[in-house]
Design a protein around this motif. Sequence first.
Motif, PDB file in Angstrom:
ATOM      1  N   PHE A  27      -1.270  11.144 -26.683  1.00 35.08           N
ATOM      2  CA  PHE A  27      -0.302  12.231 -26.801  1.00 35.08           C
ATOM      3  C   PHE A  27       0.629  11.903 -27.960  1.00 35.08           C
ATOM      4  N   VAL A  28       0.663  12.777 -28.953  1.00 37.63           N
ATOM      5  CA  VAL A  28       1.548  12.613 -30.099  1.00 37.63           C
ATOM      6  C   VAL A  28       2.680  13.616 -29.928  1.00 37.63           C
ATOM      7  N   ILE A 137      12.491   5.764 -23.383  1.00 41.49           N
ATOM      8  CA  ILE A 137      12.414   6.208 -24.773  1.00 41.49           C
ATOM      9  C   ILE A 137      13.826   6.598 -25.197  1.00 41.49           C
ATOM     10  N   GLY A 138      14.268   6.095 -26.327  1.00 42.42           N
ATOM     11  CA  GLY A 138      15.602   6.418 -26.819  1.00 42.42           C
ATOM     12  C   GLY A 138      15.723   7.857 -27.260  1.00 42.42           C
ATOM     13  N   PRO A 139      16.953   8.342 -27.360  1.00 39.60           N
ATOM     14  CA  PRO A 139      17.176   9.732 -27.751  1.00 39.60           C
ATOM     15  C   PRO A 139      16.809   9.987 -29.215  1.00 39.60           C
ATOM     16  N   ILE A 149       6.405   9.870 -31.547  1.00 35.91           N
ATOM     17  CA  ILE A 149       6.191   9.038 -30.364  1.00 35.91           C
ATOM     18  C   ILE A 149       4.749   9.257 -29.928  1.00 35.91           C
ATOM     19  N   THR A 150       3.972   8.187 -29.938  1.00 38.29           N
ATOM     20  CA  THR A 150       2.565   8.272 -29.552  1.00 38.29           C
ATOM     21  C   THR A 150       2.382   7.518 -28.248  1.00 38.29           C
ATOM     22  N   VAL A 151       1.946   8.239 -27.234  1.00 40.18           N
ATOM     23  CA  VAL A 151       1.704   7.664 -25.911  1.00 40.18           C
ATOM     24  C   VAL A 151       0.206   7.693 -25.675  1.00 40.18           C
ATOM     25  N   ASP A 162       3.831   3.898 -29.098  1.00 38.15           N
ATOM     26  CA  ASP A 162       4.194   3.603 -30.474  1.00 38.15           C
ATOM     27  C   ASP A 162       5.286   4.603 -30.837  1.00 38.15           C
ATOM     28  N   ASP A 163       6.499   4.123 -30.995  1.00 35.81           N
ATOM     29  CA  ASP A 163       7.647   4.983 -31.274  1.00 35.81           C
ATOM     30  C   ASP A 163       8.144   4.608 -32.665  1.00 35.81           C
TER      31      ASP A 163
END
Length: 167
Positions: A27-28, A137-139, A149-151, A162-163
């Motif tokens: 998920f991107v 996950i930070g704001p 953000i890649t989950v 990968d953030d």
Amino acid sequence: MRIVLLILLCLLAGCRSLPDPTEGTTFVLVRHAEKATDDPKDPSLTPAGMRRADRLASSLHRRALVAVYATPLRRAQATAAPVARDHGLEVTTYDAATPPAEFAQRLRGAHAAGTVLVVGHSNTVPAIAQALCGCTIGPIAETEYGRRITVRAHPDGRVTVDDRREP
């Protein structure tokens, strides 16, 4: 001649990979690109935002993209459109007011493999990512547009994140 045609078809098929169920789902998540000041309620993208949307499409070109989601606002739809067009997909519109856990469950249930792009907003993307990964996950700041953000949900149940910030 058939052999040459077969080789060419194989080479063309390699331009984009097909989803591999053994790889899980990626998920991107991105915030929409830079917004203009043309409409205070539903702005379009600035020229820089349009370029960012095109760069996003280029960066995902070789991915096995199976779906593109965006909120109904013009800036989100315009960010998602080049990616969807490049992959021959329609943009699926989702309601930003949907609770993040509910939306994440819907995404996981609908996509067992491949890459899924979700275009949201600074106040929704981190919460959706958190619901997908079960992590913190930070704001995203109101002035920040280059965050991706890649989950990745692995078939064995592991989740990696990968953030990163991109120019």
